[in-house]
Design a protein around this motif. Structure first.
Motif, PDB file in Angstrom:
ATOM      1  N   GLY A 293       0.805  -1.226   0.000  1.00 39.92           N
ATOM      2  CA  GLY A 293       0.000   0.000   0.000  1.00 39.92           C
ATOM      3  C   GLY A 293       0.836   1.274   0.000  1.00 39.92           C
ATOM      4  N   PHE A 294       2.099   1.181   0.384  1.00 43.05           N
ATOM      5  CA  PHE A 294       2.976   2.358   0.391  1.00 43.05           C
ATOM      6  C   PHE A 294       3.729   2.525  -0.923  1.00 43.05           C
ATOM      7  CE2 PHE A 294       3.040   1.428   5.073  1.00 43.05           C
ATOM      8  CZ  PHE A 294       2.526   2.644   5.502  1.00 43.05           C
ATOM      9  N   LEU A 295       3.651   1.477  -1.766  1.00 45.88           N
ATOM     10  CA  LEU A 295       4.567   1.408  -2.902  1.00 45.88           C
ATOM     11  C   LEU A 295       4.415   2.577  -3.872  1.00 45.88           C
ATOM     12  CD1 LEU A 295       6.790  -0.575  -3.511  1.00 45.88           C
ATOM     13  CD2 LEU A 295       5.193  -1.892  -4.889  1.00 45.88           C
ATOM     14  N   SER A 296       3.160   2.896  -4.268  1.00 41.71           N
ATOM     15  CA  SER A 296       3.018   3.928  -5.307  1.00 41.71           C
ATOM     16  C   SER A 296       3.482   5.279  -4.789  1.00 41.71           C
ATOM     17  CB  SER A 296       1.584   3.985  -5.833  1.00 41.71           C
ATOM     18  OG  SER A 296       0.714   4.244  -4.772  1.00 41.71           O
ATOM     19  N   SER A 297       3.169   5.615  -3.525  1.00 45.38           N
ATOM     20  CA  SER A 297       3.628   6.923  -3.038  1.00 45.38           C
ATOM     21  C   SER A 297       5.146   6.923  -2.877  1.00 45.38           C
ATOM     22  CB  SER A 297       2.927   7.317  -1.740  1.00 45.38           C
ATOM     23  OG  SER A 297       3.432   6.600  -0.658  1.00 45.38           O
ATOM     24  N   TYR A 303      11.465   6.168  -4.882  1.00 42.42           N
ATOM     25  CA  TYR A 303      11.889   4.815  -4.489  1.00 42.42           C
ATOM     26  C   TYR A 303      12.053   3.943  -5.734  1.00 42.42           C
ATOM     27  CZ  TYR A 303      11.824   0.211  -2.239  1.00 42.42           C
ATOM     28  OH  TYR A 303      12.146  -1.056  -1.823  1.00 42.42           O
ATOM     29  N   HIS A 304      13.156   3.226  -5.817  1.00 36.48           N
ATOM     30  CA  HIS A 304      13.402   2.358  -6.965  1.00 36.48           C
ATOM     31  C   HIS A 304      13.024   0.926  -6.617  1.00 36.48           C
ATOM     32  CE1 HIS A 304      15.329   5.557  -9.121  1.00 36.48           C
ATOM     33  NE2 HIS A 304      16.088   5.802  -8.081  1.00 36.48           N
ATOM     34  N   VAL A 305      12.047   0.415  -7.333  1.00 39.08           N
ATOM     35  CA  VAL A 305      11.668  -0.982  -7.116  1.00 39.08           C
ATOM     36  C   VAL A 305      12.474  -1.803  -8.106  1.00 39.08           C
ATOM     37  CG1 VAL A 305       9.736  -2.604  -6.931  1.00 39.08           C
ATOM     38  CG2 VAL A 305       9.333  -0.158  -6.727  1.00 39.08           C
ATOM     39  N   GLY A 306      13.581  -2.334  -7.645  1.00 39.28           N
ATOM     40  CA  GLY A 306      14.404  -2.993  -8.648  1.00 39.28           C
ATOM     41  C   GLY A 306      14.893  -4.346  -8.219  1.00 39.28           C
ATOM     42  N   CYS A 316       8.466  -4.235   3.634  1.00 40.48           N
ATOM     43  CA  CYS A 316       8.071  -3.254   4.652  1.00 40.48           C
ATOM     44  C   CYS A 316       9.313  -2.553   5.220  1.00 40.48           C
ATOM     45  CB  CYS A 316       7.326  -4.011   5.761  1.00 40.48           C
ATOM     46  SG  CYS A 316       6.647  -3.026   7.088  1.00 40.48           S
ATOM     47  N   THR A 317      10.342  -3.342   5.522  1.00 41.13           N
ATOM     48  CA  THR A 317      11.572  -2.782   6.099  1.00 41.13           C
ATOM     49  C   THR A 317      12.256  -1.849   5.107  1.00 41.13           C
ATOM     50  OG1 THR A 317      11.827  -4.821   7.341  1.00 41.13           O
ATOM     51  CG2 THR A 317      13.755  -3.407   7.220  1.00 41.13           C
ATOM     52  N   GLU A 318      12.314  -2.273   3.853  1.00 45.36           N
ATOM     53  CA  GLU A 318      12.962  -1.443   2.827  1.00 45.36           C
ATOM     54  C   GLU A 318      12.211  -0.123   2.646  1.00 45.36           C
ATOM     55  OE1 GLU A 318      15.634  -2.273   0.426  1.00 45.36           O
ATOM     56  OE2 GLU A 318      16.159  -3.555   2.110  1.00 45.36           O
ATOM     57  N   LEU A 319      10.889  -0.194   2.604  1.00 38.94           N
ATOM     58  CA  LEU A 319      10.097   1.026   2.412  1.00 38.94           C
ATOM     59  C   LEU A 319      10.209   1.953   3.622  1.00 38.94           C
ATOM     60  CD1 LEU A 319       6.944  -0.555   0.720  1.00 38.94           C
ATOM     61  CD2 LEU A 319       8.499   1.103  -0.324  1.00 38.94           C
ATOM     62  N   ARG A 320      10.241   1.365   4.812  1.00 38.26           N
ATOM     63  CA  ARG A 320      10.387   2.205   6.001  1.00 38.26           C
ATOM     64  C   ARG A 320      11.737   2.908   5.992  1.00 38.26           C
ATOM     65  NH1 ARG A 320      10.596  -1.221  10.014  1.00 38.26           N
ATOM     66  NH2 ARG A 320       9.619  -3.075   9.141  1.00 38.26           N
ATOM     67  N   PHE A 322      13.343   3.819   3.373  1.00 40.43           N
ATOM     68  CA  PHE A 322      13.221   4.900   2.383  1.00 40.43           C
ATOM     69  C   PHE A 322      12.478   6.092   2.997  1.00 40.43           C
ATOM     70  CE2 PHE A 322      10.565   7.009  -0.797  1.00 40.43           C
ATOM     71  CZ  PHE A 322      11.534   7.485  -1.664  1.00 40.43           C
ATOM     72  N   PHE A 323      11.345   5.830   3.649  1.00 41.46           N
ATOM     73  CA  PHE A 323      10.563   6.914   4.247  1.00 41.46           C
ATOM     74  C   PHE A 323      11.342   7.592   5.380  1.00 41.46           C
ATOM     75  CE2 PHE A 323       6.571   4.604   2.724  1.00 41.46           C
ATOM     76  CZ  PHE A 323       6.357   5.496   1.687  1.00 41.46           C
ATOM     77  N   PHE A 324      12.125   6.808   6.092  1.00 42.60           N
ATOM     78  CA  PHE A 324      12.930   7.400   7.175  1.00 42.60           C
ATOM     79  C   PHE A 324      13.874   8.462   6.592  1.00 42.60           C
ATOM     80  CE2 PHE A 324      16.792   7.733   9.648  1.00 42.60           C
ATOM     81  CZ  PHE A 324      16.288   7.990  10.912  1.00 42.60           C
ATOM     82  N   ASP A 325      14.531   8.094   5.495  1.00 43.14           N
ATOM     83  CA  ASP A 325      15.463   9.056   4.868  1.00 43.14           C
ATOM     84  C   ASP A 325      14.727  10.300   4.376  1.00 43.14           C
ATOM     85  OD1 ASP A 325      17.537   7.372   5.377  1.00 43.14           O
ATOM     86  OD2 ASP A 325      17.565   6.462   3.385  1.00 43.14           O
ATOM     87  N   LYS A 326      13.469  10.119   3.980  1.00 43.80           N
ATOM     88  CA  LYS A 326      12.666  11.265   3.491  1.00 43.80           C
ATOM     89  C   LYS A 326      11.985  12.011   4.638  1.00 43.80           C
ATOM     90  CE  LYS A 326      12.975  10.658  -1.008  1.00 43.80           C
ATOM     91  NZ  LYS A 326      13.614  11.650  -1.833  1.00 43.80           N
ATOM     92  N   LYS A 327      12.213  11.526   5.872  1.00 41.74           N
ATOM     93  CA  LYS A 327      11.573  12.124   7.065  1.00 41.74           C
ATOM     94  C   LYS A 327      10.043  12.064   7.006  1.00 41.74           C
ATOM     95  CE  LYS A 327      15.406  15.225   8.267  1.00 41.74           C
ATOM     96  NZ  LYS A 327      16.379  14.313   7.758  1.00 41.74           N
ATOM     97  N   ARG A 328       9.522  10.999   6.433  1.00 40.03           N
ATOM     98  CA  ARG A 328       8.069  10.785   6.427  1.00 40.03           C
ATOM     99  C   ARG A 328       7.686   9.881   7.614  1.00 40.03           C
ATOM    100  NH1 ARG A 328       4.688  10.399   2.376  1.00 40.03           N
ATOM    101  NH2 ARG A 328       3.274  10.655   4.126  1.00 40.03           N
ATOM    102  N   TYR A 329       6.526  10.064   8.135  1.00 39.71           N
ATOM    103  CA  TYR A 329       6.005   9.267   9.252  1.00 39.71           C
ATOM    104  C   TYR A 329       7.015   9.221  10.414  1.00 39.71           C
ATOM    105  CZ  TYR A 329       3.259   7.464   5.297  1.00 39.71           C
ATOM    106  OH  TYR A 329       2.484   7.338   4.172  1.00 39.71           O
ATOM    107  N   SER A 330       7.648  10.365  10.670  1.00 37.38           N
ATOM    108  CA  SER A 330       8.777  10.297  11.612  1.00 37.38           C
ATOM    109  C   SER A 330       8.359  10.068  13.064  1.00 37.38           C
ATOM    110  CB  SER A 330       9.685  11.516  11.484  1.00 37.38           C
ATOM    111  OG  SER A 330       8.923  12.672  11.366  1.00 37.38           O
TER     112      SER A 330
END
Ligand code: SF4
Length: 343
Positions: A293-297, A303-306, A316-320, A322-330
């Motif tokens: 559910g987080f993938l498209s945003s 984020y590179h899905v490769g 989930c861990t990889e996306l978190r 990524f979001f951590f580096d972007k300071k999302r959902y901090s």
């Protein structure tokens, strides 16, 4: 004690809908520091990690859990390696008894600390825990721990603990590896991978924390889209308990790196009462869709899905990360050190 309908989510569900379970256990992570740095560690503990739980944080977490499930609640003290800070471990256990809490269900150790201790000193420590009504000593032992801990120290601790507590109160997880150690410490890296792969086959591991970065490559894995439809609804509702880290951050079940709150601001029972995973920011995405559910945003944000993912928890861990580096959902993705160089 609380009942099901003291929780907001449960209140709004129909009679036949699954409910948020009452949390019955809490694992108190005394420290992130450990003598080992196991490849499967969800919390990325290790020798250079830190943190030390205060007595107050431990007791408040313990009391909060008891307010939820009364005398059915179970607390285990873990880490990191709790015996590295035995004085604090003892203080917590003594204070818990003084406050009328029942003793810990278990204290978890990897036995590595025993190498620097006399038999007498080990006995004294175990006697103190016994006097605080600790039910069991749990010794973690498998090929992941075997990479760091000498099997002879494990055998020695099992033998001494058996004398002090009685053998039935000493649990080795897993006994099969104590009977047949793999010898992994003397193997080259490529042979170690084979042993670890077998261990993963025998006992499933959630690919989060260090496991995601160190072990996921051992699995064949699948493309991100393969996890479409795998929501986390039951994981969030059915979790039997929580973990609390040295700073008071609360994690649900085995889902590390996502903070439900902090016991220094919100007591554990209040966290349970207000947890509404289908409505809350971040959690609702996991609840309804899982990490996909987080993938498209994430992709929109760069984020590179490769690559392939070992499991939805790996994704989930990889996306978190990524979001951590972007300071999302901090306020949820953390603690910070978990996503930086290791805790
Ligand atoms: S995908 Fe994330 S939230 Fe879902 S069970 Fe795995 S770690 Fe927990």
């Amino acid at each position: 004690m609380l009942g099901f309908f003291d929780n907001l989510y449960n209140l709004r569900q129909g009679p036949d809908e699954p409910k948020l379970k009452l949390w019955r256990y809490a694992g108190l992570l005394l420290t992130y520091r450990c003598t080992a740095a196991c490849r499967f560690c969800y919390y990325r503990c290790g020798p250079s990690a830190g943190g030390l739980m205060t007595v107050q944080t431990a007791i408040e977490s313990w009391q909060g859990l008891e307010r939820i499930t009364g005398n059915q609640s179970r607390v285990h003290l873990t880490g990191g390696e709790p015996f590295l800070y035995f004085d604090r471990l003892a203080e917590i256990c003594v204070e818990a008894r003084r406050q009328g809490l029942k003793g810990p269900e278990s204290v978890e150790t990897n036995a590595g600390w025993a190498a620097g201790e006399s038999d007498r000193s080990i006995q004294d420590k175990l006697r103190l825990l016994n006097d605080c009504s600790m039910e069991r000593l749990k010794i973690s032992w498998d090929p992941f721990h075997e990479e760091f801990v000498d099997v002879e120290q494990v055998r020695r601790l099992v033998e001494i603990a058996g004398r002090v507590l009685g053998p039935q109160r000493v649990l080795v997880r897993w006994q099969k590896y104590l009977e047949h150690p793999t010898g992994i410490r003397n193997m080259p890296e490529e042979d170690r991978f084979l042993v670890l792969k077998d261990a993963l086959k025998a006992d499933k591991c959630r690919f989060t924390g260090r496991a995601a970065e160190s072990l996921a490559e051992l699995e064949e894995g699948a493309a991100a889209e393969a996890f479409d439809g795998q929501d986390c609804r039951r994981t969030l509702l059915d979790a039997k308990g929580i973990h609390v880290d040295p700073e008071g951050n609360v994690f649900l079940g085995q889902c590390s790196g996502m903070m439900l709150g902090n016991v220094r601001q919100t007591p554990v029972d209040r966290l349970w009462q207000s947890f509404e995973p289908n409505k809350m920011e971040f959690w609702s995405v996991l609840f309804n869709c899982g990490p996909v559910g987080f993938l498209s945003s994430a992709v929109e944000q760069g984020y590179h899905v490769g690559r392939r993912y070992a499991s939805k928890c790996h994704l989930c861990t990889e996306l978190r990360g990524f979001f951590f580096d972007k300071k999302r959902y901090s306020s949820i993705i953390g603690p910070n050190k978990f996503y930086q160089d290791g805790i």
